[in-house]
Design an enzyme around this catalytic site. Structure first.
Site, PDB file in Angstrom:
ATOM      1  N   HIS A 193      93.982  85.862  63.681  1.00 12.12           N
ATOM      2  CA  HIS A 193      92.842  86.262  64.500  1.00 12.12           C
ATOM      3  C   HIS A 193      91.586  86.449  63.665  1.00 12.12           C
ATOM      4  O   HIS A 193      90.478  86.170  64.118  1.00 12.12           O
ATOM      5  CB  HIS A 193      93.172  87.544  65.261  1.00 12.12           C
ATOM      6  CG  HIS A 193      94.013  87.274  66.463  1.00 12.12           C
ATOM      7  ND1 HIS A 193      94.752  88.224  67.092  1.00 12.12           N
ATOM      8  CD2 HIS A 193      94.235  86.136  67.138  1.00 12.12           C
ATOM      9  CE1 HIS A 193      95.388  87.682  68.105  1.00 12.12           C
ATOM     10  NE2 HIS A 193      95.092  86.411  68.147  1.00 12.12           N
ATOM     11  N   ARG A 300     101.796  65.889  67.981  1.00 15.24           N
ATOM     12  CA  ARG A 300     102.909  65.501  67.093  1.00 15.24           C
ATOM     13  C   ARG A 300     103.983  66.586  67.180  1.00 15.24           C
ATOM     14  O   ARG A 300     103.955  67.558  66.446  1.00 15.24           O
ATOM     15  CB  ARG A 300     102.424  65.366  65.654  1.00 15.24           C
ATOM     16  CG  ARG A 300     101.561  64.132  65.376  1.00 15.24           C
ATOM     17  CD  ARG A 300     101.181  64.097  63.906  1.00 15.24           C
ATOM     18  NE  ARG A 300     100.702  62.803  63.465  1.00 15.24           N
ATOM     19  CZ  ARG A 300      99.424  62.495  63.269  1.00 15.24           C
ATOM     20  NH1 ARG A 300      98.483  63.387  63.501  1.00 15.24           N
ATOM     21  NH2 ARG A 300      99.077  61.290  62.835  1.00 15.24           N
ATOM     22  N   ARG A 336     103.865  63.326  72.241  1.00 16.03           N
ATOM     23  CA  ARG A 336     104.715  62.292  71.634  1.00 16.03           C
ATOM     24  C   ARG A 336     106.094  62.874  71.396  1.00 16.03           C
ATOM     25  O   ARG A 336     106.223  63.972  70.853  1.00 16.03           O
ATOM     26  CB  ARG A 336     104.105  61.817  70.319  1.00 16.03           C
ATOM     27  CG  ARG A 336     104.917  60.692  69.696  1.00 16.03           C
ATOM     28  CD  ARG A 336     104.253  60.128  68.483  1.00 16.03           C
ATOM     29  NE  ARG A 336     104.323  61.020  67.356  1.00 16.03           N
ATOM     30  CZ  ARG A 336     103.752  60.774  66.170  1.00 16.03           C
ATOM     31  NH1 ARG A 336     103.073  59.655  66.003  1.00 16.03           N
ATOM     32  NH2 ARG A 336     103.853  61.614  65.174  1.00 16.03           N
ATOM     33  N   GLU A 435     102.515  50.633  66.862  1.00 12.91           N
ATOM     34  CA  GLU A 435     102.361  50.925  65.433  1.00 12.91           C
ATOM     35  C   GLU A 435     103.250  50.039  64.570  1.00 12.91           C
ATOM     36  O   GLU A 435     103.385  50.272  63.370  1.00 12.91           O
ATOM     37  CB  GLU A 435     102.622  52.414  65.154  1.00 12.91           C
ATOM     38  CG  GLU A 435     103.939  52.945  65.677  1.00 12.91           C
ATOM     39  CD  GLU A 435     104.096  54.459  65.467  1.00 12.91           C
ATOM     40  OE1 GLU A 435     103.363  55.054  64.663  1.00 12.91           O
ATOM     41  OE2 GLU A 435     105.007  55.026  66.102  1.00 12.91           O
ATOM     42  N   ASN A 458      98.043  54.337  61.401  1.00 13.53           N
ATOM     43  CA  ASN A 458      98.631  54.786  60.127  1.00 13.53           C
ATOM     44  C   ASN A 458      99.852  53.937  59.792  1.00 13.53           C
ATOM     45  O   ASN A 458     100.014  53.473  58.667  1.00 13.53           O
ATOM     46  CB  ASN A 458      99.050  56.257  60.194  1.00 13.53           C
ATOM     47  CG  ASN A 458      97.890  57.160  60.521  1.00 13.53           C
ATOM     48  OD1 ASN A 458      96.740  56.768  60.382  1.00 13.53           O
ATOM     49  ND2 ASN A 458      98.178  58.364  60.976  1.00 13.53           N
ATOM     50  N   ASP A 459     100.698  53.772  60.789  1.00  9.48           N
ATOM     51  CA  ASP A 459     101.885  52.948  60.558  1.00  9.48           C
ATOM     52  C   ASP A 459     101.584  51.466  60.715  1.00  9.48           C
ATOM     53  O   ASP A 459     102.144  50.648  59.991  1.00  9.48           O
ATOM     54  CB  ASP A 459     103.014  53.376  61.505  1.00  9.48           C
ATOM     55  CG  ASP A 459     103.727  54.602  60.962  1.00  9.48           C
ATOM     56  OD1 ASP A 459     104.067  54.603  59.762  1.00  9.48           O
ATOM     57  OD2 ASP A 459     103.925  55.569  61.714  1.00  9.48           O
ATOM     58  N   ARG A 469     102.329  53.856  53.114  1.00  5.62           N
ATOM     59  CA  ARG A 469     101.137  54.682  53.335  1.00  5.62           C
ATOM     60  C   ARG A 469     100.971  55.798  52.306  1.00  5.62           C
ATOM     61  O   ARG A 469      99.896  56.370  52.166  1.00  5.62           O
ATOM     62  CB  ARG A 469     101.102  55.238  54.780  1.00  5.62           C
ATOM     63  CG  ARG A 469     102.282  56.084  55.148  1.00  5.62           C
ATOM     64  CD  ARG A 469     102.442  56.221  56.662  1.00  5.62           C
ATOM     65  NE  ARG A 469     101.776  57.393  57.221  1.00  5.62           N
ATOM     66  CZ  ARG A 469     101.883  57.782  58.479  1.00  5.62           C
ATOM     67  NH1 ARG A 469     102.630  57.073  59.339  1.00  5.62           N
ATOM     68  NH2 ARG A 469     101.270  58.835  58.912  1.00  5.62           N
ATOM     69  N   CYS A 506      95.047  56.360  67.868  1.00  4.78           N
ATOM     70  CA  CYS A 506      95.272  57.737  67.428  1.00  4.78           C
ATOM     71  C   CYS A 506      95.544  57.854  65.929  1.00  4.78           C
ATOM     72  O   CYS A 506      95.747  58.951  65.427  1.00  4.78           O
ATOM     73  CB  CYS A 506      96.408  58.381  68.211  1.00  4.78           C
ATOM     74  SG  CYS A 506      98.005  57.620  67.902  1.00  4.78           S
TER      75      CYS A 506
HETATM   76  C1  PEP Z   1     100.188  56.540  63.309  1.00  7.79           C
HETATM   77  O1  PEP Z   1     101.166  55.976  62.811  1.00  7.79           O
HETATM   78  O2  PEP Z   1      99.051  56.061  63.281  1.00  7.79           O
HETATM   79  C2  PEP Z   1     100.339  57.856  63.953  1.00  7.79           C
HETATM   80  C3  PEP Z   1      99.362  58.407  64.618  1.00  7.79           C
HETATM   81  O3  PEP Z   1     101.519  58.489  63.811  1.00  7.79           O
HETATM   82  P1  PEP Z   1     101.978  59.292  62.503  1.00  7.79           P
HETATM   83  O4  PEP Z   1     100.789  59.367  61.585  1.00  7.79           O
HETATM   84  O5  PEP Z   1     102.421  60.614  62.986  1.00  7.79           O
HETATM   85  O6  PEP Z   1     103.063  58.432  61.985  1.00  7.79           O
HETATM   86 MG    MG Z   2     103.185  56.651  63.267  1.00  7.97          MG
END
Ligand code: PEP
Ligand code: MG
Length: 573
Positions: A193, A300, A336, A435, A458-459, A469, A506
Site C-alpha cells: 500500500h 499470464r 491465457r 506464436e 516473443n516466441d 529468446r 501481445c
Molecule cells: C509471446 O510469446 O510473445 C508471449 C506473449 O508469450 P510469453 O512471452 O509469455 O511466452
Molecule cells: Mg509465448
C-alpha cells in the site's frame, strides 16, 4: 553531516521518478505492551480504547476524503481500509475481552493486533501478507493515539527524502504537500500500500534496499533514481548534475504523456485501436486503470502456479478471475491458459527434464497431458465469466487438432456447469496465440474455428529465426524487424480479416513504437503492452499521419534487410 562517498544502493523501483534531496530517517515507533503484571480498571481502559478508536476513525475519514479530492475518487480507499480493519468484529471482541481480563488498552491493542498480523504473515501470498503490514500500521497508529502522539500532518521540510527500514502507508498518505521528494525503504514491494500511495502521490520510491537505514545520516544528500532502482548517497558534482538533468527530462516526458490519457485511438475506418495491457496477476489491475489501458490483453496465468507450492484450486482461481473481471469494471480481459514449460517451471508440478524445453512439452501440449489442471482452470474461468468480460486464449497452438480438442473440452465443461446449475457466459470467446510458424501457415483454418488471434512475437521471433529468446549469442537474430517475422504478421492479419475476427499483438514487439504504422497498415486491430507503455503508444499513435500506414507497410514488406527496415521506420515516426 556529509558521508564519505559510498557505493550506490540497489533496490526495486516501486513508484517511478527521480528525487533529489536530504535524508530524514524514519525510526520505527515501537509501542509494545505485552506481559504487564498490573491489572487495570477495565471500565477506564474500555472508555480509553473507545475514544481512541473514534479519534482514529475520524482522522482516517478526513484523510481519505482529502486524498480522494486531491488524487481522484477511490484513492483514499487505502486509508479507509484501515477503518475496515479496526471495525473487524472479531478483533473488537478480542480487544474488550483482553481488557476485561485486566489488560490496559495499549496491551489489548498490541497483543490482539499481533495475533492477527501473525496469522496473515503466515500466508505466502504478497497480497495477503500485505494485510499484515496494514494491521501493524493500524496497531502503531492506534497506540500513537493512545499515547497522545498521533501526527496528523506532514511536517517535513521541502526537498526531504524519507529513509526507513519500513515506511508505513499511514505516513505516506500524509505526504500530499510535495515536501517529500523521494522514499527509500529496506522492506516492502511494488504491491504494498505504501508503494501504491507513493505512485498516487507521484513520489519516487525504491523499496527492498538492503541495509540502507544504518548506513546513512539525517541531512545527507541523496538521489533516488526510481527509474533504475539506484540510490546514490552524497553524490559528487558530476552525479548531481547528471541526475538533475535526467530528472528534468523525465518530468518533461511525463508531462507530455499525461496529455494522452483519455485520448481515443481511432483507426481511419472509425474502429477503435485497442491498447491493452499484459499482466501477471490481479495486483496489476490498478496499474491498468491508472495507465488508461483499454483492458487486459494478456493475463499470464502461469504466475498463479509458479508462486505456489501446490496447484491453485478451482475455488482459488475462480475468486482470482472473478475479482479480475469485477475490478476491470466492464473492460475486457483475455485470460491465457497455463503456459508452462520452456523457460518457465513450477514447483508444484514435476516436469520431465528435456534437452530442448522450448521445443518440448510446453503450453497447450503440457495441459493436454495434465488434463485435470486444464479442466480445473477452464471451470474457474468459465464460472468467473458470469461476472465480467472475460475470454480465453490458448498458448503454443501448432495444429488445428489442438484447437478443436480444446473447444470440445470447453463444451464438455459448459455442459457440466449447466447440469450443476452454475452460470457462465455461454458466448465466451476463445482465441489462439499465434506464436509458432506452423500456426501462421494454418492461420486461415484456425481463424474459421476461433474468435480472435493474439500474436505472441516473443516466441514467434524465436521459432521463426531459430534464435533462443534468452541466448545473448544469437541476439542479433532475435529481432521482430526481420522480413520473415513481419511477413508472417501480415499473413496472420490477412487470415483474420478474411474470417472477420480481430487480431492483436501481445509480445514485446507490440511496444516497439516504430513498428506501429506497419502494424496498423497490415490490419492489426490492437496491442497489448506492459502498463508503463500505454501512454507512450498512444503518443506514437497520435503522431501517425492518417492514411500513411498502408503505404508504409507495403514499402516495409518489399524490403529485405532488417537494419534497412528499422531505419526506414525510425524515419517515419
Ligand atoms: C509471446 O510469446 O510473445 C508471449 C506473449 O508469450 P510469453 O512471452 O509469455 O511466452
Ligand atoms: Mg509465448
Amino acid at each position: 553531516m556529509i558521508t564519505d562517498a559510498i557505493e550506490p544502493f540497489i533496490g526495486i523501483s516501486c513508484s517511478a521518478g527521480i528525487g533529489i534531496g536530504k535524508i530524514v530517517r524514519i525510526k520505527e515507533k515501537s509501542f509494545n505492551f505485552n506481559g504487564s503484571e498490573n491489572r487495570h480498571d477495565s471500565d477506564v481502559e474500555t472508555e480509553r480504547l473507545k475514544r481512541a478508536i473514534l479519534y482514529f476513525h475520524d482522522l482516517n475519514d478526513k484523510l481519505s476524503k482529502r486524498v480522494d479530492s486531491s488524487l481522484g475518487e477511490r484513492n483514499g480507499d487505502i486509508i479507509r481500509s484501515h477503518n475496515v480493519i479496526i471495525d473487524d468484529p472479531e478483533m473488537n471482541e478480542l480487544f474488550y475481552k483482553f481488557i476485561r481480563s485486566g489488560r490496559s488498552a495499549e496491551e489489548a491493542v498490541s497483543e490482539v493486533c499481533s495475533i492477527f498480523s501473525d496469522m496473515f504473515g503466515r500466508i505466502d501470498d504478497p497480497i495477503v501478507s500485505q494485510k499484515k503490514t496494514d494491521i501493524e500500521d493500524v496497531k502503531q497508529s492506534l497506540l500513537g493515539v493512545l499515547a497522545g502522539d498521533f501526527q496528523g500532518e506532514d511536517e517535513f521540510e521541502e526537498g526531504t527524502v524519507l529513509v526507513g527500514k519500513s515506511i508505513p502507508p499511514s505516513l505516506v498518505s500524509k505526504l500530499e504537500n510535495g515536501h517529500v521528494v523521494g522514499i527509500v525503504s529496506e522492506s516492502g514491494n511494488a504491491a504494498s500500500h505504501s508503494a501504491i500511495l507513493a505512485k498516487c502521490l507521484k513520489i519516487p520510491m525504491i523499496m527492498g534496499v538492503d541495509n540502507i537505514f544504518n548506513s546513512v545520516y539525517d541531512n545527507d544528500e541523496i538521489i533516488v533514481d526510481a527509474i533504475n532502482g539506484i540510490v546514490v548517497i552524497a553524490p559528487d558534482d558530476d552525479e548531481y548534475y547528471f541526475y538533475k538533468k535526467k530528472r528534468k527530462e523525465y518530468l518533461q516526458r511525463q508531462k507530455e504523456l499525461e496529455e494522452y490519457k483519455g485520448k481515443d485511438t481511432i483507426l481511419p475506418d472509425g474502429s477503435k485501436f485497442a491498447i491493452m495491457c499484459n499482466i501477471t496477476g490481479n495486483a496489476d489491475v490498478k496499474k491498468v486503470l491508472e495507465a488508461d489501458g483499454d483492458g487486459v490483453g494478456l493475463y499470464r496465468t502461469e504466475f498463479l502456479y509458479m508462486n505456489s507450492d501446490s496447484l491453485p484450486t478451482e475455488e482459488e482461481q475462480f475468486a482470482t478471475y472473478k475479482k479480475l473481471a469485477e475490478d476491470l469494471e466492464g473492460r475486457p480481459a483475455v485470460i491465457r491458459t497455463l503456459d508452462i514449460g520452456g523457460d518457465k517451471e513450477m514447483p508444484c508440478l514435476e516436469l520431465p527434464k528435456e534437452d530442448n524445453p522450448f521445443l518440448g512439452l510446453r503450453g497447450i501440449r503440457l495441459c493436454f497431458r495434465e488434463k485435470e489442471i486444464l479442466q480445473t482452470q477452464l471451470r474457474a474461468i468459465l464460472r468467473a465469466s458470469a461476472f465480467g468480460n472475460l475470454s480465453i486464449l490458448i498458448p503454443m497452438i501448432t495444429d488445428i487438432g489442438e484447437l478443436l480438442d480444446f473447444k470440445e473440452l470447453v463444451d464438455k465443461i459448459k455442459k457440466e456447469l449447466d447440469s450443476e446449475g452454475i452460470s457462465y457466459n455461454s458466448d465466451i470467446k476463445i482465441g489462439c496465440m499465434i506464436e509458432t510458424p506452423s500456426s501462421v501457415f494454418i492461420a486461415k483454418e484456425l481463424a474459421e474455428e476461433c474468435d480472435f488471434f493474439s500474436i505472441g512475437t516473443n516466441d514467434l521471433v524465436q521459432y521463426t529465426m531459430c534464435a533462443d529468446r534468452g541466448n545473448a549469442g544469437v541476439s542479433y537474430l532475435y529481432s521482430p524487424y526481420f522480413p520473415a517475422v513481419l511477413r508472417m504478421i501480415r499473413e496472420v492479419a490477412k487470415s483474420a480479416a478474411g474470417a472477420g475476427i480481430p487480431v492483436s499483438i501481445c509480445g514485446e514487439a507490440a511496444a516497439e513504437e516504430k513498428l506501429l504504422p506497419f502494424f496498423i497498415g497490415v490490419g492489426i486491430k490492437g496491442l497489448s503492452v506492459t502498463t508503463d507503455m500505454v501512454l507512450q503508444i498512444k503518443k506514437a499513435f497520435a503522431s501517425i499521419e492518417p492514411g500513411s500506414t498502408e503505404k508504409i507497410a507495403k514499402k516495409v514488406l518489399g524490403m529485405t534487410r532488417e537494419h534497412e527496415i528499422m531505419s526506414y521506420l525510425r524515419e517515419k515516426l
